[in-house]
Design an enzyme around this catalytic site. Sequence first.
Site, short mmCIF file in Angstrom:
data_model
loop_
_atom_site.label_atom_id
_atom_site.label_comp_id
_atom_site.label_asym_id
_atom_site.label_seq_id
_atom_site.Cartn_x
_atom_site.Cartn_y
_atom_site.Cartn_z
N HIS A 107 1.57 4.24 -2.90
CA HIS A 107 1.55 5.70 -2.74
C HIS A 107 2.72 6.33 -3.50
CE1 HIS A 107 -1.74 6.78 -0.16
NE2 HIS A 107 -1.37 5.97 0.82
N GLU A 116 -6.38 7.06 -1.18
CA GLU A 116 -6.27 5.83 -0.41
C GLU A 116 -6.88 4.64 -1.14
OE1 GLU A 116 -4.54 5.20 2.40
OE2 GLU A 116 -3.81 7.22 1.95
N HIS A 146 0.84 -1.21 0.00
CA HIS A 146 0.00 0.00 0.00
C HIS A 146 0.87 1.26 0.00
CE1 HIS A 146 -3.48 2.53 1.31
NE2 HIS A 146 -2.53 3.19 1.95
N GLU A 147 1.91 1.25 0.83
CA GLU A 147 2.80 2.40 0.89
C GLU A 147 3.63 2.54 -0.38
OE1 GLU A 147 2.02 4.28 3.15
OE2 GLU A 147 0.94 2.85 4.41
#
Length: 286
Positions: A143, A214, A139-140
């Site tokens: 980003h 997100e 997930h990071e």
Amino acid sequence: MMRILLFLATNMAVLVVFNIILSLTGIQAQDATGLLLMAALFGFSGSLISLFLSKTMALRAVGAEVIKQPRNDMERWLVNTVRSQAERANLPMPDVAIYHSEDVNAFATGPSKNNSLVAVSTGLLRAMTQDEAEAVLAHEVAHIKNGDMVTMTLLQGVLNTFVIFVSRMIAKVVSSNRDGESSTGIYFLVSMVLEILFGFLASMIAMWFSRYREFRADAGSAKLVGKHKMIAALQRLQRLHEPQELEGQLAAFAINGKRGGLAALFMSHPPLEKRIAALQQLDSFK
């Protein structure tokens, strides 16, 4: 999470300095073009400064330590996992850091894809399974892949410019008398009040974009490791005690998020149940 995001606090300080300078110099920015250029200069300054210093500020804010040479199996797993995900995402290797906290969280930051950081708390490593932690790391990495730090900087700069420019233009009209002369006191007061009001609206827009971002990062994680792992990680967060919140801009790139009611308009993250539902609806990334 502090109610005033650190990322926005820097920009608010710039707005205050902007007001002080104009008041001390007597500049009323009657020329709309000049005012727009001045607004853009001050509007983007805080955002750009925050972006360029983001890694240093993040490491100091949580006391994170960059893993330069893995000292144990956990650190080796972290570095190898992030490296593998970065390669699959066609990204340069980010710095990987651990910070000591009972908070179950992780975040990404950095001024560019070539100079980024992924940090994870010891609380997350203890609370989550390896598959769940892998999804959080993905997930990071997503980003970073999506360029979210730079995009937020540009958006914040545009919003700041809008706040300064529009509030000053309205203040000039309100403070001018029939002869076209302006009252400095009224001009300053009206512009300050409007900047506060427009600032709240700008924050709502920025946080709406953060929530949208997100969902994209969740989908990016699903693409890298499979949606079932990301769903499991979010479900784990639901079962755990409500986490402590990160300060400032770190919260906008973290994995968790909370708040409800009217405060939901200022949330940097969508509710966990909505994120899980969005992942479940993905046809691919099984």
